[in-house]
Write a protein that holds these residues in place. Structure first.
Motif, PDB file in Angstrom:
ATOM      1  N   TYR A 388     -38.650  16.442   9.274  1.00 13.63           N
ATOM      2  CA  TYR A 388     -37.431  16.589   8.459  1.00 13.63           C
ATOM      3  C   TYR A 388     -36.348  17.348   9.219  1.00 13.63           C
ATOM      4  N   GLU A 389     -36.785  18.372  10.020  1.00 12.52           N
ATOM      5  CA  GLU A 389     -35.775  19.140  10.770  1.00 12.52           C
ATOM      6  C   GLU A 389     -35.135  18.288  11.859  1.00 12.52           C
ATOM      7  N   LYS A 390     -35.921  17.422  12.479  1.00 12.52           N
ATOM      8  CA  LYS A 390     -35.361  16.551  13.511  1.00 12.52           C
ATOM      9  C   LYS A 390     -34.574  15.393  12.910  1.00 12.52           C
ATOM     10  N   ASN A 391     -34.979  14.930  11.748  1.00 10.97           N
ATOM     11  CA  ASN A 391     -34.292  13.810  11.083  1.00 10.97           C
ATOM     12  C   ASN A 391     -33.937  14.233   9.653  1.00 10.97           C
ATOM     13  N   PRO A 392     -32.821  14.908   9.471  1.00  9.47           N
ATOM     14  CA  PRO A 392     -32.454  15.408   8.130  1.00  9.47           C
ATOM     15  C   PRO A 392     -32.294  14.297   7.102  1.00  9.47           C
ATOM     16  N   GLN A 393     -31.970  13.077   7.557  1.00  7.34           N
ATOM     17  CA  GLN A 393     -31.789  12.006   6.586  1.00  7.34           C
ATOM     18  C   GLN A 393     -33.094  11.632   5.888  1.00  7.34           C
ATOM     19  N   MET A 394     -34.243  11.999   6.458  1.00 10.22           N
ATOM     20  CA  MET A 394     -35.534  11.664   5.854  1.00 10.22           C
ATOM     21  C   MET A 394     -35.939  12.629   4.738  1.00 10.22           C
ATOM     22  N   GLY A 395     -35.392  13.826   4.737  1.00 11.19           N
ATOM     23  CA  GLY A 395     -35.736  14.767   3.683  1.00 11.19           C
ATOM     24  C   GLY A 395     -35.276  16.169   4.016  1.00 11.19           C
ATOM     25  N   ASP A 396     -35.361  17.045   3.020  1.00  8.41           N
ATOM     26  CA  ASP A 396     -34.939  18.431   3.169  1.00  8.41           C
ATOM     27  C   ASP A 396     -36.134  19.277   3.588  1.00  8.41           C
ATOM     28  N   PRO A 397     -36.091  19.957   4.725  1.00  2.00           N
ATOM     29  CA  PRO A 397     -37.230  20.792   5.143  1.00  2.00           C
ATOM     30  C   PRO A 397     -37.507  21.932   4.165  1.00  2.00           C
ATOM     31  N   ASN A 398     -36.462  22.460   3.517  1.00  3.85           N
ATOM     32  CA  ASN A 398     -36.670  23.588   2.607  1.00  3.85           C
ATOM     33  C   ASN A 398     -37.473  23.189   1.363  1.00  3.85           C
ATOM     34  N   SER A 399     -37.499  21.887   1.040  1.00  2.00           N
ATOM     35  CA  SER A 399     -38.261  21.462  -0.142  1.00  2.00           C
ATOM     36  C   SER A 399     -39.764  21.628   0.057  1.00  2.00           C
ATOM     37  N   LEU A 400     -40.210  21.738   1.325  1.00  3.87           N
ATOM     38  CA  LEU A 400     -41.639  21.896   1.593  1.00  3.87           C
ATOM     39  C   LEU A 400     -42.071  23.359   1.638  1.00  3.87           C
ATOM     40  N   GLN A 401     -41.092  24.268   1.623  1.00  2.00           N
ATOM     41  CA  GLN A 401     -41.444  25.686   1.765  1.00  2.00           C
ATOM     42  C   GLN A 401     -42.317  26.205   0.614  1.00  2.00           C
ATOM     43  N   PRO A 402     -42.035  25.875  -0.661  1.00  2.00           N
ATOM     44  CA  PRO A 402     -42.923  26.375  -1.739  1.00  2.00           C
ATOM     45  C   PRO A 402     -44.369  25.913  -1.569  1.00  2.00           C
ATOM     46  N   LYS A 403     -44.542  24.668  -1.184  1.00  2.00           N
ATOM     47  CA  LYS A 403     -45.904  24.169  -1.000  1.00  2.00           C
ATOM     48  C   LYS A 403     -46.583  24.847   0.178  1.00  2.00           C
ATOM     49  N   LEU A 404     -45.804  25.115   1.253  1.00  2.00           N
ATOM     50  CA  LEU A 404     -46.369  25.813   2.402  1.00  2.00           C
ATOM     51  C   LEU A 404     -46.788  27.230   2.039  1.00  2.00           C
ATOM     52  N   SER A 405     -45.957  27.899   1.260  1.00  2.00           N
ATOM     53  CA  SER A 405     -46.296  29.266   0.840  1.00  2.00           C
ATOM     54  C   SER A 405     -47.562  29.278  -0.008  1.00  2.00           C
ATOM     55  N   GLU A 406     -47.637  28.329  -0.908  1.00  2.00           N
ATOM     56  CA  GLU A 406     -48.834  28.251  -1.755  1.00  2.00           C
ATOM     57  C   GLU A 406     -50.085  27.974  -0.922  1.00  2.00           C
ATOM     58  N   THR A 407     -49.952  27.075   0.058  1.00  4.82           N
ATOM     59  CA  THR A 407     -51.102  26.755   0.914  1.00  4.82           C
ATOM     60  C   THR A 407     -51.529  27.956   1.738  1.00  4.82           C
ATOM     61  N   ASN A 408     -50.554  28.688   2.305  1.00  3.88           N
ATOM     62  CA  ASN A 408     -50.898  29.875   3.088  1.00  3.88           C
ATOM     63  C   ASN A 408     -51.566  30.935   2.222  1.00  3.88           C
ATOM     64  N   CYS A 409     -51.078  31.065   0.994  1.00  2.00           N
ATOM     65  CA  CYS A 409     -51.698  32.026   0.067  1.00  2.00           C
ATOM     66  C   CYS A 409     -53.145  31.635  -0.227  1.00  2.00           C
ATOM     67  N   ASN A 410     -53.371  30.348  -0.439  1.00  2.00           N
ATOM     68  CA  ASN A 410     -54.731  29.883  -0.690  1.00  2.00           C
ATOM     69  C   ASN A 410     -55.632  30.118   0.512  1.00  2.00           C
ATOM     70  N   ILE A 411     -55.087  29.913   1.711  1.00  4.11           N
ATOM     71  CA  ILE A 411     -55.871  30.142   2.930  1.00  4.11           C
ATOM     72  C   ILE A 411     -56.273  31.607   3.039  1.00  4.11           C
ATOM     73  N   GLN A 412     -55.311  32.528   2.747  1.00  6.60           N
ATOM     74  CA  GLN A 412     -55.635  33.952   2.811  1.00  6.60           C
ATOM     75  C   GLN A 412     -56.718  34.320   1.790  1.00  6.60           C
ATOM     76  N   LYS A 413     -56.608  33.768   0.588  1.00  5.03           N
ATOM     77  CA  LYS A 413     -57.612  34.060  -0.437  1.00  5.03           C
ATOM     78  C   LYS A 413     -58.989  33.549  -0.014  1.00  5.03           C
ATOM     79  N   LEU A 414     -59.026  32.341   0.519  1.00  5.41           N
ATOM     80  CA  LEU A 414     -60.310  31.779   0.943  1.00  5.41           C
ATOM     81  C   LEU A 414     -60.911  32.583   2.091  1.00  5.41           C
TER      82      LEU A 414
END
Length: 565
Positions: A388-414
């Motif tokens: 997305y960062e290389k091709n902005p027309q494909m999507g917004d990179p910031n829209s993936l940040q909440p999911k990334l944060s949630e995944t990292n949180c789950n990884i820390q918990k596990l």
């Protein structure tokens, strides 16, 4: 012209027609009776299949993945239930084929037979009515001819009498002559009409008996033969419906036999041993205590050998053996009796060492699999973010940040959970190795280990096997001498053990086994010996009674620098 008796022929014709009427009606009745039999048979098949499916459903309830059977006998039984369910399906197939290819075909053909029989009988009745009508016309003309002939004969007699009578007038003779002429003419006409009607009747009668009726009888015969052929075909279809499912039914039966052969008693026994393996070591030999050392020996007594002859008779029964015997008599062994209900803890400390190690290892493996899934998901999200960062027309990179944060949180918990369970696993493995070292050291010094006993009669310092039977000494004499307090010597110390803390009962405990202490919910007890890793804590009531209680049943508070009470 030779005349036949039309009345006799009509009666014979009618009788035969009635016989054919009755026979064809009986054939259709039999046809429908067989159709009714097929209907009841397929109902039996459907009911049988339904009852089989209900039986399978009753004995094969829905189970979660954790409740999947592991014993070969259970797996084979569920396989047999599956084959029986398939067998029920084949019975339904038989019923369906009997319904469509036999029963419905019989009912359809029965309606056709009824319509055809009705048509042929109507044609026969029409032919009979036509012949009867011709016979009546011929009979009427015959009677008229006969009557006219008699009238002509009377006119002839009258004319002859008057013609020979000399007293008769000429007018009377002429009148009688005219009457004779008229009657003779009418007789000739009646004769011609009768001859014509007779000829017509003979022609119709020949046509009736040589063409119409034989054709009708032939049609009825063909109809009855086709009915018979149809019955034979449905008989064969009835059998073929059963024959077609025989190969599949044979496979179902073969599957049941294969399931029966798959039962492995040794594998089931191994599963039981593996499931109930506790990790406790078997108790060692009970030492001989020589109390005769302080007695003076006489020369006649002889020297006492290291192993006195009466050792086997006088040696007390090991407390572990006695407790296990009592436990078995009360049917309280966990393997064969009812295991006490204990709350399931997060660290599985309520389980024996070996079972606790297995459960912790299993949980760590599950957490590692979940961690791998979360890690893969995080890597995929990062790759998508780079795209997305290389091709902005494909999507917004910031829209993936909440999911990334949630995944990292789950990884820390596990990871935290895995670290916590690994520390518990290391603790269990460390205790097991330390117990094995202590046991080995004690064996090297020829000293019996003083590991504590669990109230069920199993030593707590065991890390190898599950529910091993203690090494039995030779059989006791018929009337052994036992100390009545030998089972209570553990709690009959002159000086009571010091109190190291106190505990509050979370659950009630009956304490029916030897060496255990009963307690009520919310009861406060003194702790005189902490849990050594076997799940039991030694406690004392305010009344002074001591015994073991399950560690998981109490809330413990350890008091530092506490003094004995």
């Amino acid at each position: 012209m030779e005349l036949k008796d039309p009345v006799t022929l009509t009666v014979i014709d009618k009788d035969q027609f009635d016989n054919l009427d009755k026979h064809t009606q009986w054939g259709i009745d039999f046809f429908e009776r067989y159709a009714k039999f097929v209907k009841e048979r397929l109902d039996v098949e459907q009911t049988y299949a339904k009852q089989l499916r209900n039986l399978v459903k009753k004995y094969c309830p829905k189970r979660s993945k954790d409740e999947e059977p592991r014993f070969t006998s259970c797996v084979s039984f569920y396989s047999i239930l599956g084959e029986l369910n398939d067998y029920a399906g084949q019975r339904e197939v038989v019923a369906e084929e009997m319904s469509h290819k036999v029963y419905h075909e019989l009912m359809r053909y029965s309606q056709e037979l009824k319509a055809e029989r009705k048509h042929h009988l109507q044609e026969g009745r029409k032919a009979q009515q036509c012949l009867e009508h011709c016979w009546k016309q011929m009979d009427n003309s015959k009677k008229k001819f006969e009557r006219e002939c008699r009238e002509a004969e009377k006119a002839q007699i009258t004319f002859d009498r008057l013609d020979n009578d000399i007293n008769a007038t000429k007018s009377e003779v002429e009148k009688a002559k005219a009457q004779l002429y008229m009657r003779t003419h009418m007789a000739d006409e009646s004769k011609n009409e009768y001859a014509a009607q007779l000829q017509n009747f003979n022609a119709e009668q020949w046509k009736h008996f040589n063409s119409a009726i034989p054709q009708i009888f032939k049609n009825l015969q063909d109809m009855d033969e086709r009915r018979t052929v149809k019955l034979g075909e449905t008989y064969r279809s009835f059998a073929e419906a059963e024959r077609r499912v025989i190969p599949i039914v044979s496979k179902c039966l073969d599957g049941m036999v294969s399931a029966a052969k798959a039962v492995d008693e040794r594998r089931d026994s191994a599963i039981v041993v593996e499931s109930f393996k506790s990790g406790f070591e078997p108790p060692g030999d009970y030492p001989f205590e020589d109390f005769s050392q302080n007695l003076s020996r006489t020369g006649s007594d002889g020297a006492i050998s290291n192993t006195p002859k009466g050792e086997r008779d006088l040696a007390p029964v090991p407390r572990s053996e006695a407790k296990q015997t009592i436990g078995k008599s009360k049917n309280k062994l966990w393997l064969f009796g009812k295991k006490p209900k204990v709350p399931s803890l997060e660290d599985f400390s309520h389980l024996p060492p070996e079972q606790r190690r297995k459960r912790l290892q299993q949980k760590i493996d599950e957490l590692n699999r979940e961690l791998q899934k979360e890690t893969d998901q995080r890597d995929a999200l990062n790759k998508m973010k780079d795209v997305y960062e290389k091709n902005p027309q494909m999507g917004d990179p910031n829209s993936l940040q909440p999911k990334l944060s949630e995944t990292n949180c789950n990884i820390q918990k596990l990871r935290s959970e895995i670290h916590k369970n690994e520390s518990w696993l290391s603790e269990v493995e460390g205790k097991q190795s330390s117990r094995g070292d202590r046991r080995h050291s004690a064996d090297n010094h020829h000293h019996t280990p003083h590991g504590r006993e669990s109230p069920e009669g199993s030593y707590t310092d065991d890390t190898s096997q599950e529910h091993h039977t203690p090494q039995r000494r030779p059989a006791q004499p018929a009337q052994p001498i036992h100390d009545p307090h030998e089972f209570d010597d553990e709690f009959d110390d002159d000086d009571p053990l010091p109190v190291v803390g106190h505990c509050k009962a979370l659950y009630s405990f009956d304490g029916q086994n030897e060496g255990t202490l009963s307690m009520a919910e919310d009861e406060v007890l003194y702790i005189i010996e902490e849990d050594k890793g076997d799940g039991w804590t030694r406690a004392r009531k305010q009344s002074g009674k001591e015994g073991y209680v399950p560690t998981s049943y109490v809330e413990i508070t350890i008091e530092k620098n506490s003094k004995g009470s």
